[in-house]
Design a protein around this motif. Structure first.
Motif, mmCIF file in Angstrom:
data_model
loop_
_atom_site.group_PDB
_atom_site.id
_atom_site.type_symbol
_atom_site.label_atom_id
_atom_site.label_comp_id
_atom_site.label_asym_id
_atom_site.label_seq_id
_atom_site.Cartn_x
_atom_site.Cartn_y
_atom_site.Cartn_z
ATOM 1 N N VAL A 522 -46.226 -8.033 33.692
ATOM 2 C CA VAL A 522 -46.600 -9.424 33.961
ATOM 3 C C VAL A 522 -47.698 -9.437 35.024
ATOM 4 O O VAL A 522 -47.468 -9.049 36.161
ATOM 5 N N ALA A 523 -48.859 -9.864 34.616
ATOM 6 C CA ALA A 523 -50.011 -9.937 35.537
ATOM 7 C C ALA A 523 -50.185 -8.620 36.296
ATOM 8 O O ALA A 523 -50.446 -8.615 37.495
ATOM 9 N N GLY A 524 -50.019 -7.523 35.572
ATOM 10 C CA GLY A 524 -50.231 -6.225 36.193
ATOM 11 C C GLY A 524 -49.027 -5.691 36.954
ATOM 12 O O GLY A 524 -49.054 -4.590 37.473
ATOM 13 N N HIS A 525 -47.956 -6.471 37.020
ATOM 14 C CA HIS A 525 -46.747 -6.028 37.703
ATOM 15 C C HIS A 525 -45.718 -5.606 36.676
ATOM 16 O O HIS A 525 -45.423 -6.327 35.746
ATOM 17 N N ARG A 526 -45.167 -4.437 36.886
ATOM 18 C CA ARG A 526 -44.222 -3.946 35.910
ATOM 19 C C ARG A 526 -42.831 -4.465 36.242
ATOM 20 O O ARG A 526 -42.351 -4.303 37.352
ATOM 21 N N LEU A 527 -42.202 -5.092 35.290
ATOM 22 C CA LEU A 527 -40.862 -5.646 35.499
ATOM 23 C C LEU A 527 -39.959 -5.142 34.397
ATOM 24 O O LEU A 527 -40.383 -5.005 33.253
ATOM 25 N N SER A 528 -38.710 -4.900 34.749
ATOM 26 C CA SER A 528 -37.817 -4.464 33.695
ATOM 27 C C SER A 528 -37.051 -5.666 33.171
ATOM 28 O O SER A 528 -36.651 -6.552 33.928
ATOM 29 N N THR A 529 -36.870 -5.720 31.875
ATOM 30 C CA THR A 529 -36.135 -6.817 31.257
ATOM 31 C C THR A 529 -34.725 -6.865 31.848
ATOM 32 O O THR A 529 -34.189 -7.931 32.110
ATOM 33 N N MET A 530 -34.196 -5.670 32.094
ATOM 34 C CA MET A 530 -32.842 -5.561 32.634
ATOM 35 C C MET A 530 -32.689 -6.243 33.991
ATOM 36 O O MET A 530 -31.697 -6.901 34.257
ATOM 37 N N GLU A 531 -33.670 -6.036 34.854
ATOM 38 C CA GLU A 531 -33.591 -6.623 36.194
ATOM 39 C C GLU A 531 -33.513 -8.140 36.110
ATOM 40 O O GLU A 531 -32.766 -8.781 36.839
ATOM 41 N N ILE A 532 -34.305 -8.712 35.216
ATOM 42 C CA ILE A 532 -34.343 -10.172 35.099
ATOM 43 C C ILE A 532 -33.029 -10.665 34.486
ATOM 44 O O ILE A 532 -32.454 -11.664 34.919
ATOM 45 N N GLU A 533 -32.555 -9.925 33.503
ATOM 46 C CA GLU A 533 -31.274 -10.283 32.890
ATOM 47 C C GLU A 533 -30.151 -10.246 33.924
ATOM 48 O O GLU A 533 -29.294 -11.141 33.962
ATOM 49 N N SER A 534 -30.209 -9.225 34.751
ATOM 50 C CA SER A 534 -29.163 -9.113 35.778
ATOM 51 C C SER A 534 -29.209 -10.313 36.713
ATOM 52 O O SER A 534 -28.168 -10.833 37.117
ATOM 53 N N ALA A 535 -30.401 -10.735 37.054
ATOM 54 C CA ALA A 535 -30.543 -11.890 37.953
ATOM 55 C C ALA A 535 -29.976 -13.143 37.300
ATOM 56 O O ALA A 535 -29.269 -13.940 37.939
ATOM 57 N N LEU A 536 -30.244 -13.338 36.022
ATOM 58 C CA LEU A 536 -29.753 -14.523 35.313
ATOM 59 C C LEU A 536 -28.231 -14.536 35.257
ATOM 60 O O LEU A 536 -27.584 -15.570 35.455
ATOM 61 N N VAL A 537 -27.687 -13.385 34.990
ATOM 62 C CA VAL A 537 -26.238 -13.299 34.819
ATOM 63 C C VAL A 537 -25.504 -13.563 36.139
ATOM 64 O O VAL A 537 -24.327 -13.909 36.150
ATOM 65 N N GLU A 538 -26.235 -13.418 37.253
ATOM 66 C CA GLU A 538 -25.627 -13.758 38.538
ATOM 67 C C GLU A 538 -25.307 -15.244 38.651
ATOM 68 O O GLU A 538 -24.493 -15.651 39.481
ATOM 69 N N HIS A 539 -25.985 -16.071 37.852
ATOM 70 C CA HIS A 539 -25.736 -17.517 37.920
ATOM 71 C C HIS A 539 -24.395 -17.839 37.252
ATOM 72 O O HIS A 539 -24.099 -17.299 36.186
ATOM 73 N N PRO A 540 -23.594 -18.719 37.868
ATOM 74 C CA PRO A 540 -22.250 -18.984 37.327
ATOM 75 C C PRO A 540 -22.253 -19.523 35.892
ATOM 76 O O PRO A 540 -21.252 -19.375 35.183
ATOM 77 N N ALA A 541 -23.350 -20.122 35.448
ATOM 78 C CA ALA A 541 -23.366 -20.719 34.110
ATOM 79 C C ALA A 541 -23.640 -19.703 33.014
ATOM 80 O O ALA A 541 -23.400 -19.969 31.838
ATOM 81 N N VAL A 542 -24.145 -18.532 33.385
ATOM 82 C CA VAL A 542 -24.673 -17.615 32.370
ATOM 83 C C VAL A 542 -23.650 -16.560 31.963
ATOM 84 O O VAL A 542 -23.119 -15.838 32.803
ATOM 85 N N ALA A 543 -23.425 -16.499 30.651
ATOM 86 C CA ALA A 543 -22.531 -15.472 30.134
ATOM 87 C C ALA A 543 -23.325 -14.219 29.823
ATOM 88 O O ALA A 543 -22.927 -13.109 30.160
ATOM 89 N N GLU A 544 -24.440 -14.410 29.155
ATOM 90 C CA GLU A 544 -25.231 -13.250 28.762
ATOM 91 C C GLU A 544 -26.690 -13.659 28.661
ATOM 92 O O GLU A 544 -26.999 -14.807 28.353
ATOM 93 N N ALA A 545 -27.568 -12.702 28.905
ATOM 94 C CA ALA A 545 -28.989 -13.018 28.855
ATOM 95 C C ALA A 545 -29.755 -11.854 28.251
ATOM 96 O O ALA A 545 -29.386 -10.697 28.440
ATOM 97 N N ALA A 546 -30.791 -12.185 27.496
ATOM 98 C CA ALA A 546 -31.704 -11.167 26.986
ATOM 99 C C ALA A 546 -33.116 -11.639 27.296
ATOM 100 O O ALA A 546 -33.455 -12.783 27.057
ATOM 101 N N VAL A 547 -33.900 -10.741 27.840
ATOM 102 C CA VAL A 547 -35.259 -11.113 28.246
ATOM 103 C C VAL A 547 -36.256 -10.228 27.517
ATOM 104 O O VAL A 547 -36.030 -9.027 27.352
ATOM 105 N N ILE A 548 -37.326 -10.839 27.084
ATOM 106 C CA ILE A 548 -38.406 -10.056 26.463
ATOM 107 C C ILE A 548 -39.732 -10.467 27.093
ATOM 108 O O ILE A 548 -39.831 -11.500 27.749
ATOM 109 N N GLY A 549 -40.730 -9.649 26.880
ATOM 110 C CA GLY A 549 -42.070 -9.989 27.347
ATOM 111 C C GLY A 549 -42.822 -10.647 26.213
ATOM 112 O O GLY A 549 -43.013 -10.052 25.160
ATOM 113 N N ALA A 550 -43.221 -11.895 26.411
ATOM 114 C CA ALA A 550 -43.995 -12.597 25.381
ATOM 115 C C ALA A 550 -45.475 -12.527 25.745
ATOM 116 O O ALA A 550 -45.833 -12.595 26.919
#
Ligand code: WT7
Length: 647
Positions: A522-550
């Motif tokens: 993302v804009a030259g910064h390397r991000l792992s889909t897993m890291e973002i998914e982990s962050a989402l799942v920390e939210h009480p509303a989220v059961a599961e998350a999958a992230v992709i780069g569009a």
């Protein structure tokens, strides 16, 4: 993967080096490739001769795949090479660093002044109990104290771990804990887009989360009144005032660690990439001189942040070891207006400018009027790094910024490679927009298929590096097995796997496509889909998350999140906003999802792995590939509808 590259390979434009440039170029003989190839160890040894050594090496390379040792038996110090050795030359009073703060103030640090600051801070670190091999975490914005602190670590043999100043407290805490640092260097605040960013407050949060930090050194940047914990927190300027400006450099073994730098992997846990002293310095010294055609009188500007490897290698170590003048800018390119960078190019008469495709696409979107306001005629060479550059962006860069007279070096490399590996040599390479062209002399690369066979010209496959190079990573901090598994196990133990898809053409030019794994750029910064998914799942509303780069026209890629809510929660715009904010907080605003799509289910393989490829197809509106291996094939069509309704 095949569509964009097919378009790239139809790219017919050719840009030979301009005669005027070629006539003065550091490299003007294409035979360098053959010479380096015939004896690549001899080639690197000749470069090593350009550095200052306490003791010369006994052997250039010991290669026990996948473990390499370069310049075995040699002893040197990186700070001596970047600072001391210039003091006995006319470079003594030359500007090493020209710095500009976002509000507009400037600081010029000469080599002599840099030496004094580095020596003083080296003594400060010693007084805080830092010893050879200890890790020191640096959480600083783009201010001169950052390279000063890096070189001070290098001087006493401490290992610096620079954490990008824009990372969240959570990300910082994770990196502090993994590295085992006892000392953290940060600042009160810094300026970004006219705002004051509360760095110390964020550092405090991280220190609390991570544990293990005994001392926090705080640079005064804005002069804000920040809470200081007695006994733990110390002001940089107070420590420096009483520090001795002479600190003998530690004679480091070539293979002693110089620094570590965290980068995202395919799992959530960031990898601490380990770089050592001798090989790294030789690699960045050589590539800086040849790729950027660096001359004594040049003003060189790499607009990256030192918090990424680009800044380590091509703002700090490469330019300073060459005795160059390197420009540093604290703030945002659109502050106070969208011509800030061009105004700086004009005012400092910058000759060499190195930036990322995401920035170039942003400049294109802002329009030509901004660069046209300024005299850019000092520029003679342009560079690009971080992701594949679209030919249209390349051509725009060449025309609008380079005035059609500057060669462009599209440089392919990684945190792990430490130095540029695939690149034009601007005096001799005919460039093609979108291609990083050929491996640097002495480097051997190929495009291989799954079986490790080279693909025919025009074919696509995996980029591979076929022989060791001096600045290569040596291990992953605390996890050597992960080093072996991630980089040296796809084909055999001697072939490096960078994780990029690529094609090559009839001329042996490489066209890098991007990541083949679940790491996005993302804009030259390397991000792992897993890291973002982990962050989402920390939210009480989220059961599961999958992230992709569009695919995104400016940033290259942006995260798109698919989220399954826990029962009792309803999709809403407010919740979407909240989840985006959550990711920005936990990781960084860079990682903030562009969209959050709520879905009752996710496509999964029988082994339970989310099939992200299918999500990518849905987001890009492509035909859905084979869904028969799915545990729940019906979910694909549901998702497509969910995505289109949300759009
Ligand atoms: C990944 C490495 C090296 C400093 C910046 C990023 C992509 C980098 C290019 C280029 C096509 C490129 C690759 C690589 N990449 N430069 N010139 N053309 N792709 O460092 O965070 O370690 O990311 O960036 O995908 O694997 P990094």
């Amino acid at each position: 993967m095949s569509r964009p590259i097919d378009a790239l390979l139809q790219e017919q434009r050719r840009y030979p080096p301009p005669a005027e440039f070629a006539a003065r170029a550091n490299v003007d003989d294409p035979d360098v490739y053959r010479q380096a190839d015939e004896d690549f160890e001899g080639f690197w040894a000749r470069w090593a001769e350009e550095l200052a050594w306490f003791r010369k090496w006994d052997r250039v390379l010991e290669w026990h795949p996948p473990d390499a040792r370069w310049f075995v038996g040699g002893r040197l110090n990186a700070s001596v090479n970047c600072v001391d050795r210039h003091l006995a030359t006319p470079r003594k009073n030359k500007a090493a660093i020209i710095w500009e703060g976002e509000p507009g103030e400037t600081r010029v640090v000469t080599y002599q002044e840099l030496a004094r600051q580095v020596n003083r801070f080296a003594n400060v670190l010693k007084a805080l109990g830092v010893r050879k091999g200890d890790r020191v975490t640096l959480y600083l914005p783009m201010i001169p104290e950052l390279p000063i602190a890096m070189l001070a670590c290098a001087r006493i043999g401490a290992v610096h771990s620079v954490v990008f100043g824009g990372f969240s407290p959570t990300a910082l805490a994770q990196r502090i804990a993994d590295s085992g640092s006892r000392v953290l260097v940060t600042c009160d605040e810094y300026y970004r887009r006219g705002e004051r960013i509360p760095q110390k407050r964020r550092a405090d949060e991280a220190v609390q989360m991570a544990g293990g930090i005994d001392k926090v050194v705080v640079v005064r940047r804005t002069g804000a009144n920040v809470p200081m914990t007695p006994g733990r927190d110390l002001w940089w300027d107070e420590l420096m005032a009483s520090a001795d400006p002479h600190c003998p450099p530690e004679p480091m073994d070539s293979e002693d660690m110089l620094f570590m730098m965290y980068t995202s992997g395919t799992t959530g846990k960031p990898k601490g990439i380990v770089h050592t002293t001798g090989g790294y310095l030789v690699g960045v010294h050589a590539t800086t001189k040849w790729v950027f055609d660096l001359k004594e009188e040049d003003t060189y500007w790499c607009s990256a942040d030192i918090g990424w490897i680009t800044g380590h290698s091509y703002i700090v170590y490469g330019p300073l070891s060459n005795g160059a003048t390197t420009v540093m800018y604290e703030g945002s390119p659109d502050w106070p207006d969208k011509d800030r960078l061009w105004s700086m190019v004009e005012r400092y008469a910058v000759n060499i400018f190195y930036t990322a495709p995401t920035a170039i696409r942003q400049f294109m979107q802002w329009g030509e009027a901004y660069p046209r306001r300024h005299d850019l005629s000092s520029l003679r060479l342009l560079g690009s790094v971080g992701e594949p550059i679209n030919p249209e962006a390349w051509v725009w860069y060449h025309r609008v910024i380079g005035g059609e007279r500057c060669p462009i070096v599209d440089t392919w490399w990684q945190t792990e490679t430490g130095m540029i590996l695939i690149t034009p040599l601007p005096g001799i390479t005919v460039t093609k927009p979108g291609s990083a062209t050929r491996p640097f002399p002495g480097v051997k690369a190929a495009v291989l298929d799954e079986q490790g066979q080279p693909v025919p010209p025009g074919g696509g496959g995996y980029l591979a590096i076929l022989r060791p190079w001096p600045a290569m990573l040596r291990t992953i901090w605390g996890d050597h097995q992960r080093y072996v598994d991630t980089y040296w196990s796809r084909w055999n133990r001697q072939t490096y796997y960078p994780g990029d898809g690529a094609k090559w053409d009839e001329d042996g030019y490489f066209w890098v496509l991007g990541r083949v794994d679940d790491v996005m750029n993302v804009a030259g910064h390397r991000l792992s889909t897993m890291e973002i998914e982990s962050a989402l799942v920390e939210h009480p509303a989220v059961a599961e998350a999958a992230v992709i780069g569009a695919t995104h026209s400016i940033k290259g890629q942006v995260p798109v999140a698919f989220v399954i809510l826990k029962s009792g929660w309803e999709p809403s715009e407010a919740l979407e906003r909240e989840l985006k904010e959550k990711v920005a907080q936990v990781i960084s605003p860079i990682a903030r999802p562009d969209r959050v799509v709520f879905t009752p289910d996710l496509p999964k393989t029988r082994s339970g792995k989310i099939m992200r490829r299918l999500l990518r197809d849905i987001v890009h509106g492509s035909a859905l590939g084979d869904v028969t291996t799915l545990r729940n094939p019906e979910v694909a069509e549901h998702l497509r509808q969910a995505f289109e309704t949300a759009a």
